[in-house]
Enzyme design. Structure first.
Site, PDB file in Angstrom:
ATOM      1  N   TYR A  53      15.084  -0.118 -10.252  1.00 19.81           N
ATOM      2  CA  TYR A  53      15.648  -0.489  -8.953  1.00 19.81           C
ATOM      3  C   TYR A  53      15.979   0.757  -8.152  1.00 19.81           C
ATOM      4  CZ  TYR A  53      15.965  -5.484  -8.413  1.00 19.81           C
ATOM      5  OH  TYR A  53      15.648  -6.790  -8.176  1.00 19.81           O
ATOM      6  N   GLU A  55      16.974   0.721  -4.389  1.00 17.10           N
ATOM      7  CA  GLU A  55      17.323   0.437  -2.990  1.00 17.10           C
ATOM      8  C   GLU A  55      17.775   1.704  -2.290  1.00 17.10           C
ATOM      9  OE1 GLU A  55      18.100  -1.720  -5.405  1.00 17.10           O
ATOM     10  OE2 GLU A  55      18.405  -3.748  -4.601  1.00 17.10           O
ATOM     11  N   ASP A 199      -1.684  -2.190  15.073  1.00 19.32           N
ATOM     12  CA  ASP A 199      -1.836  -2.711  13.714  1.00 19.32           C
ATOM     13  C   ASP A 199      -3.296  -2.455  13.321  1.00 19.32           C
ATOM     14  OD1 ASP A 199      -2.399  -4.275  11.511  1.00 19.32           O
ATOM     15  OD2 ASP A 199      -1.249  -6.011  12.188  1.00 19.32           O
ATOM     16  N   THR A 225      -2.034  -2.126   6.511  1.00 17.81           N
ATOM     17  CA  THR A 225      -2.030  -2.472   5.100  1.00 17.81           C
ATOM     18  C   THR A 225      -2.815  -1.384   4.372  1.00 17.81           C
ATOM     19  OG1 THR A 225      -3.925  -3.921   5.496  1.00 17.81           O
ATOM     20  CG2 THR A 225      -1.759  -4.965   5.381  1.00 17.81           C
ATOM     21  N   LYS A 228      -7.219  -2.708   2.382  1.00 16.31           N
ATOM     22  CA  LYS A 228      -8.481  -3.127   3.004  1.00 16.31           C
ATOM     23  C   LYS A 228      -9.419  -1.916   3.013  1.00 16.31           C
ATOM     24  CE  LYS A 228      -6.370  -6.891   5.658  1.00 16.31           C
ATOM     25  NZ  LYS A 228      -4.924  -6.676   5.855  1.00 16.31           N
ATOM     26  N   ARG A 234      -2.365  -3.516  -2.914  1.00 17.88           N
ATOM     27  CA  ARG A 234      -2.071  -4.578  -1.939  1.00 17.88           C
ATOM     28  C   ARG A 234      -0.685  -4.324  -1.361  1.00 17.88           C
ATOM     29  NH1 ARG A 234      -4.380  -9.157  -0.478  1.00 17.88           N
ATOM     30  NH2 ARG A 234      -6.086  -8.416  -1.759  1.00 17.88           N
TER      31      ARG A 234
HETATM   32  N1  DSN Z   1      -5.611 -12.158   5.527  1.00 13.34           N
HETATM   33  C1  DSN Z   1      -5.998 -10.939   6.221  1.00 13.34           C
HETATM   34  C2  DSN Z   1      -7.427 -11.004   6.663  1.00 13.34           C
HETATM   35  O1  DSN Z   1      -8.224 -11.572   5.922  1.00 13.34           O
HETATM   36  O2  DSN Z   1      -7.800 -10.457   7.676  1.00 13.34           O
HETATM   37  C3  DSN Z   1      -5.100 -10.622   7.351  1.00 13.34           C
HETATM   38  O3  DSN Z   1      -3.777 -10.735   6.977  1.00 13.34           O
END
Ligand code: DSN
Length: 417
Positions: A53, A55, A199, A225, A228, A234
């Site tokens: 932990y 925080e 984003d 994110t 990708k 993730r």
């Molecule tokens: N679920 C993602 C996508 O497939 O683009 C976006 O959050």
């Protein structure tokens, strides 16, 4: 990794993991938001850092025993700042949705006006859709694409911004095959005194390889994110100008999250180091070249693509002229081991659940080492299935092509679950 302990202690879970490894190996992952993380990223996610932990932030924790956790989070921050060239980065967000919420919480007041892109024209749920908390707490006004070009019209965005006077404009998309002009969004924000959130979750790898305009330093805040086109765990990060650092950090913790996932932060440090290698630029460039080749092949086969092609890693097939729905098309492809996803197209005559499009992308196939030659073969195979989704001979041919291709381009030969 041989999962020997898992196999001994929990055969049920181990056997499901084994089936998923085989599914990934034996199929073509063409959902544009999916990719394969390296074994080092996977190993970092499975470390004992998960047990702690922590925080707070490095050297300002609410629990004792964080001397090595501080080291790992400091390392992730140092590498992240080098990778993105930014003033400040928060590496704690667990996911893109929570990260966007933290940006709104940090920089807006409930009820503030924000511009975001419509979900059914390529945007994202967290950019103000009414079913999402973003659309419920803030007054989102949505922009989209022109019906004739299926592209963003920046004059229309400027006119909307002047009329609505938003405190923030959100740019970023999940199903927009064209380049985003961050400099134009910056100019619009400057004209009306708004903040700019970029984003870049989908395109971050292309921004880093120079195949897409970089959001930095146009943006006030950038969210991405990490799983990708970045090929990490993730998760997500937020980076911003120094003047927003305190507000963003407080909005992540304690605003929207509790204890950070330090094993995932370790995996982000690994993925940042991988993305800092020169090979990553070659990878990002090949994603874009592959998408262009796939797009040219599908169009040469007579398919209609939204906006007539792609500038990035994804494309949208309009299934209307083929007289099938996006679901029928994506199900037929999935039966052959080609995984794309059904998706709305701009001004879709169908619905979110039964849309007219299929979204396809090249990041994962590019990670496997596939290039233009394979994209042409994949494109012809996809076109044959979409033109004759119930023809047994066509489907059998497609399955053979997928089996041959996946055998030539293994993903995790070291994983033996
Ligand atoms: N679920 C993602 C996508 O497939 O683009 C976006 O959050």
């Amino acid at each position: 990794m041989d999962y020997s302990n898992l196999k001994r202690s929990d055969a049920d879970v181990a056997s499901i993991v084994a089936k998923e490894i085989a599914r990934q190996q034996n199929s073509l992952a063409m959902i544009p938001s999916e990719n394969y993380a390296s074994l080092s990223v996977l190993e970092a996610m499975g470390t004992v850092l998960s047990n702690k932990y922590a925080e707070g932030y490095p050297h300002k924790r609410y629990y004792t025993g964080n001397q090595f956790i501080d080291e790992i989070e400091d390392l992730a921050i140092k590498r992240g700042k080098k990778l993105f060239g930014c003033d400040h980065i928060n590496v704690q967000p667990n996911a893109g949705s929570g990260a966007n919420l933290a940006v709104y919480l940090g920089l807006l007041k409930p009820g503030d006006t924000v511009l975001g892109m419509k979900l059914d024209q390529g945007g994202h749920l967290t950019h103000g859709h009414p079913v999402n908390v973003s659309g419920q707490l803030y007054h989102f006004v949505q922009y989209g694409v022109r019906k004739d070009t299926e592209r963003i019209d920046y004059d229309e965005v400027l006119a909307l911004a002047k009329k609505e006077k938003p405190k923030m404009i959100v740019t970023g998309a999940t199903a927009y095959p064209r380049a985003l002009d961050f400099a134009k969004f910056r100019a619009i924000c400057d004209e009306i005194g708004a903040l700019l959130l970029c984003d870049v979750s989908h395109i971050v790898g292309l921004c880093l390889s120079g195949d897409h305009q970089n959001p930095w330093p146009c943006a006030d805040v950038v969210m991405t994110t990490t799983h990708k086109t970045l090929r990490g765990p993730r998760s997500a990060v937020i980076y911003c100008r120094q003047r927003h650092a305190k507000a963003i950090d407080r909005a992540v913790f304690p605003g929207t999250q509790g204890g950070p996932m330090e094993h995932i932060i370790a995996a982000k440090a690994v993925c940042f180091a991988e993305a800092l290698q020169p090979e990553f630029k070659t990878y990002g460039h090949q994603i874009a070249v592959n998408a262009k080749t796939l797009s040219d092949t599908l169009q040469a086969e007579g398919l209609r693509l939204v906006s007539g092609g792609t500038d990035n890693h994804l494309l949208l097939v309009d299934c209307g002229p083929l007289h099938i729905t996006g679901r029928q098309g994506s199900d037929a492809l999935a039966d052959c081991g080609i995984y794309g996803n059904r998706n709305t197209i701009p001004y879709d005559p169908g619905s979110a659940f039964e849309p007219t499009g299929i979204r396809l992308g090249t990041p994962a196939l590019t990670t496997r080492g596939m290039k233009e030659r394979e994209m042409k073969l994949v494109g012809k195979t996809i076109a044959s299935v979409l033109k004759a989704p119930t023809d047994a001979a066509v489907l059998a041919n497609a399955k053979t092509t997928v089996a041959e291709l996946t055998a030539h381009f293994p993903i995790y030969p070291e994983l033996t679950a």
